[in-house]
Design an enzyme around this catalytic site. Structure first.
Site, PDB file in Angstrom:
ATOM      1  N   ASN A  10       4.430 -29.463  10.860  1.00 22.89           N
ATOM      2  CA  ASN A  10       3.634 -30.349  10.006  1.00 22.89           C
ATOM      3  C   ASN A  10       4.544 -30.930   8.930  1.00 22.89           C
ATOM      4  O   ASN A  10       4.897 -30.256   7.971  1.00 22.89           O
ATOM      5  CB  ASN A  10       2.494 -29.525   9.372  1.00 22.89           C
ATOM      6  CG  ASN A  10       1.680 -30.343   8.383  1.00 22.89           C
ATOM      7  OD1 ASN A  10       1.751 -31.579   8.370  1.00 22.89           O
ATOM      8  ND2 ASN A  10       0.914 -29.664   7.546  1.00 22.89           N
ATOM      9  N   TRP A  11       4.889 -32.182   9.119  1.00 19.85           N
ATOM     10  CA  TRP A  11       5.824 -32.813   8.181  1.00 19.85           C
ATOM     11  C   TRP A  11       5.173 -33.143   6.838  1.00 19.85           C
ATOM     12  O   TRP A  11       5.868 -33.446   5.880  1.00 19.85           O
ATOM     13  CB  TRP A  11       6.357 -34.133   8.761  1.00 19.85           C
ATOM     14  CG  TRP A  11       7.269 -33.981   9.925  1.00 19.85           C
ATOM     15  CD1 TRP A  11       7.681 -32.818  10.521  1.00 19.85           C
ATOM     16  CD2 TRP A  11       7.900 -35.050  10.636  1.00 19.85           C
ATOM     17  NE1 TRP A  11       8.529 -33.097  11.554  1.00 19.85           N
ATOM     18  CE2 TRP A  11       8.682 -34.458  11.654  1.00 19.85           C
ATOM     19  CE3 TRP A  11       7.884 -36.440  10.523  1.00 19.85           C
ATOM     20  CZ2 TRP A  11       9.442 -35.224  12.549  1.00 19.85           C
ATOM     21  CZ3 TRP A  11       8.633 -37.193  11.407  1.00 19.85           C
ATOM     22  CH2 TRP A  11       9.405 -36.595  12.406  1.00 19.85           C
ATOM     23  N   LYS A  12       3.858 -33.174   6.785  1.00 19.82           N
ATOM     24  CA  LYS A  12       3.150 -33.615   5.577  1.00 19.82           C
ATOM     25  C   LYS A  12       3.642 -35.029   5.206  1.00 19.82           C
ATOM     26  O   LYS A  12       3.952 -35.810   6.095  1.00 19.82           O
ATOM     27  CB  LYS A  12       3.333 -32.606   4.445  1.00 19.82           C
ATOM     28  CG  LYS A  12       3.021 -31.177   4.927  1.00 19.82           C
ATOM     29  CD  LYS A  12       2.936 -30.179   3.836  1.00 19.82           C
ATOM     30  CE  LYS A  12       2.633 -28.812   4.455  1.00 19.82           C
ATOM     31  NZ  LYS A  12       2.394 -27.771   3.488  1.00 19.82           N
ATOM     32  N   HIS A  96      -6.549 -29.493   6.977  1.00 22.89           N
ATOM     33  CA  HIS A  96      -5.460 -28.784   6.307  1.00 22.89           C
ATOM     34  C   HIS A  96      -5.903 -28.491   4.864  1.00 22.89           C
ATOM     35  O   HIS A  96      -6.609 -29.294   4.254  1.00 22.89           O
ATOM     36  CB  HIS A  96      -4.186 -29.630   6.326  1.00 22.89           C
ATOM     37  CG  HIS A  96      -2.999 -28.854   5.835  1.00 22.89           C
ATOM     38  ND1 HIS A  96      -2.765 -28.656   4.501  1.00 22.89           N
ATOM     39  CD2 HIS A  96      -2.028 -28.191   6.491  1.00 22.89           C
ATOM     40  CE1 HIS A  96      -1.677 -27.906   4.369  1.00 22.89           C
ATOM     41  NE2 HIS A  96      -1.211 -27.612   5.569  1.00 22.89           N
ATOM     42  N   GLU A  98      -4.494 -28.787   2.157  1.00 25.04           N
ATOM     43  CA  GLU A  98      -4.175 -29.850   1.196  1.00 25.04           C
ATOM     44  C   GLU A  98      -5.200 -30.974   1.272  1.00 25.04           C
ATOM     45  O   GLU A  98      -5.544 -31.603   0.269  1.00 25.04           O
ATOM     46  CB  GLU A  98      -2.747 -30.360   1.452  1.00 25.04           C
ATOM     47  CG  GLU A  98      -1.719 -29.330   0.991  1.00 25.04           C
ATOM     48  CD  GLU A  98      -0.436 -29.303   1.795  1.00 25.04           C
ATOM     49  OE1 GLU A  98      -0.143 -30.273   2.516  1.00 25.04           O
ATOM     50  OE2 GLU A  98       0.277 -28.284   1.699  1.00 25.04           O
ATOM     51  N   GLU A 168      -4.214 -20.423   8.038  1.00 20.78           N
ATOM     52  CA  GLU A 168      -3.198 -20.644   7.014  1.00 20.78           C
ATOM     53  C   GLU A 168      -3.709 -20.139   5.668  1.00 20.78           C
ATOM     54  O   GLU A 168      -4.425 -20.869   4.963  1.00 20.78           O
ATOM     55  CB  GLU A 168      -2.878 -22.134   6.896  1.00 20.78           C
ATOM     56  CG  GLU A 168      -2.316 -22.734   8.167  1.00 20.78           C
ATOM     57  CD  GLU A 168      -1.483 -23.977   7.873  1.00 20.78           C
ATOM     58  OE1 GLU A 168      -0.303 -23.979   8.227  1.00 20.78           O
ATOM     59  OE2 GLU A 168      -2.016 -24.919   7.274  1.00 20.78           O
ATOM     60  N   GLY A 174       3.802 -22.994   1.546  1.00 20.52           N
ATOM     61  CA  GLY A 174       4.833 -23.573   0.684  1.00 20.52           C
ATOM     62  C   GLY A 174       5.267 -22.662  -0.452  1.00 20.52           C
ATOM     63  O   GLY A 174       5.890 -23.115  -1.410  1.00 20.52           O
ATOM     64  N   SER A 213       4.538 -20.568   5.190  1.00 20.96           N
ATOM     65  CA  SER A 213       5.911 -20.107   4.959  1.00 20.96           C
ATOM     66  C   SER A 213       6.564 -19.484   6.191  1.00 20.96           C
ATOM     67  O   SER A 213       7.339 -18.536   6.077  1.00 20.96           O
ATOM     68  CB  SER A 213       5.961 -19.124   3.770  1.00 20.96           C
ATOM     69  OG  SER A 213       5.587 -19.792   2.588  1.00 20.96           O
ATOM     70  N   GLY A 234       5.374 -25.814   8.125  1.00 21.81           N
ATOM     71  CA  GLY A 234       5.559 -26.920   7.185  1.00 21.81           C
ATOM     72  C   GLY A 234       7.032 -27.112   6.873  1.00 21.81           C
ATOM     73  O   GLY A 234       7.781 -27.724   7.628  1.00 21.81           O
TER      74      GLY A 234
HETATM   75  P1  PGA Z   1       4.731 -24.171   4.933  1.00 24.57           P
HETATM   76  O1  PGA Z   1       3.472 -25.086   5.256  1.00 24.57           O
HETATM   77  O2  PGA Z   1       5.292 -23.703   6.253  1.00 24.57           O
HETATM   78  O3  PGA Z   1       5.681 -25.044   4.180  1.00 24.57           O
HETATM   79  O4  PGA Z   1       4.227 -23.016   4.117  1.00 24.57           O
HETATM   80  C1  PGA Z   1       2.587 -24.758   6.290  1.00 24.57           C
HETATM   81  C2  PGA Z   1       1.470 -25.778   6.356  1.00 24.57           C
HETATM   82  O5  PGA Z   1       1.018 -26.233   5.310  1.00 24.57           O
HETATM   83  O6  PGA Z   1       1.024 -26.157   7.450  1.00 24.57           O
END
Ligand code: PGA
Length: 256
Positions: A10-12, A96, A98, A168, A174, A213, A234
């Site tokens: 997931n590049w966001k 997600h 976010e 998640e 993150g 993470s 991510g």
């Molecule tokens: P992260 O993000 O691996 O940077 O913790 C995971 C995600 O939000 O899908």
């Protein structure tokens, strides 16, 4: 019932089209021989077309990171499922944390989005997970039950089996703070039991990923857990090398 491991990056909100092109040239040779593992990159809308073109014929699928539940309409700034399938996008990440936190996505809207994605032929990844506060209060299962039951509410059991769920924990996203193997396994086994209540035939087929993470070093242990079918990655998906090492870890687990 064997479930094919699935590693999704997931590049966001990262990478211009040029950066995405550079990345994919680095990734494709590294995952070329990743037999037995499904691989996807979830990229910004602007990079979808370029990534679809550049990955054609490879094992890497291309997913969007959101979509609207309606096919078309007066929804400024939104993108609909037929716009994604028209350019051969394979799937979409939905809910997600976010999106839930910053863009007010609700479980109800997500239940329509998951259905619209399946109806359009897109593979949905539905994200669920608790906050740190909810975990400390002992509310993890309550939160997951709510998100899974509402998110899958409008689906038949066949459709449920086609949805990938990503667990998640929000406190792990993150932060560098990974769930322990026990926390990940327990939560994911609980999600599988919830799916089983709604779709007894589908539950053994449903893929459930861990996200939060995930790193190349930590991936082997997480991916070896009995109910963990892969990872939503991510930060560590932003470099082809570290992402490919996580795909490799899944190949090792699949081969074991
Ligand atoms: P992260 O993000 O691996 O940077 O913790 C995971 C995600 O939000 O899908």
């Amino acid at each position: 019932m064997a479930r094919t491991p699935f590693i999704a990056g997931n590049w966001k909100m990262h990478k211009t089209v040029q950066e995405a092109e550079d990345y994919i040239q680095g990734l494709l040779p590294r995952v070329y021989s990743a037999d037995g593992v499904d691989v996807a990159i979830c990229v910004p809308f602007t990079a979808l077309q370029a990534m679809v073109d550049s990955t054609r014929g490879s094992r890497v699928e291309v997913f969007a990171q959101n979509m609207h539940e309606a096919d078309h309409g007066a929804f400024t700034g939104e993108v609909a499922a037929p716009m994604l399938t028209e350019i051969d996008v394979h799937g979409v990440v939905l809910g997600h944390s976010e999106r839930r936190q910053y863009f007010n996505e609700t479980d109800k809207a997500l239940s329509y989005k998951v259905l619209a994605a399946l109806d359009a032929g897109l593979k949905p990844i539905l994200c669920v997970g608790e906050t740190e506060e909810e975990r400390e209060r002992g509310d993890t299962e309550r939160k997951l039950r709510h998100q899974v039951q509402e998110g899958l509410e409008r689906l038949s059991s066949d459709q449920i089996a086609a949805v990938t769920v990503a667990y998640e924990p929000i406190w792990a996203i993150g932060t560098g703070k990974v769930a322990t193997p026990e926390q990940a396994q327990d939560a994911i086994a609980f999600i599988r039991a919830l799916i089983n209540d709604k779709a007894p035939d589908g539950a053994p087929l449903s893929r459930i990923l861990y996200g939060g993470s995930v790193s190349p070093d930590g991936a082997p242990e997480l991916l070896a857990l009995p109910d963990v079918d892969g990872a939503l990655v991510g930060g560590a998906s932003l470099e082809p090398e570290s992402f490919a090492r996580i795909v490799d870890a899944a190949v090792q687990v699949a081969a074991a």
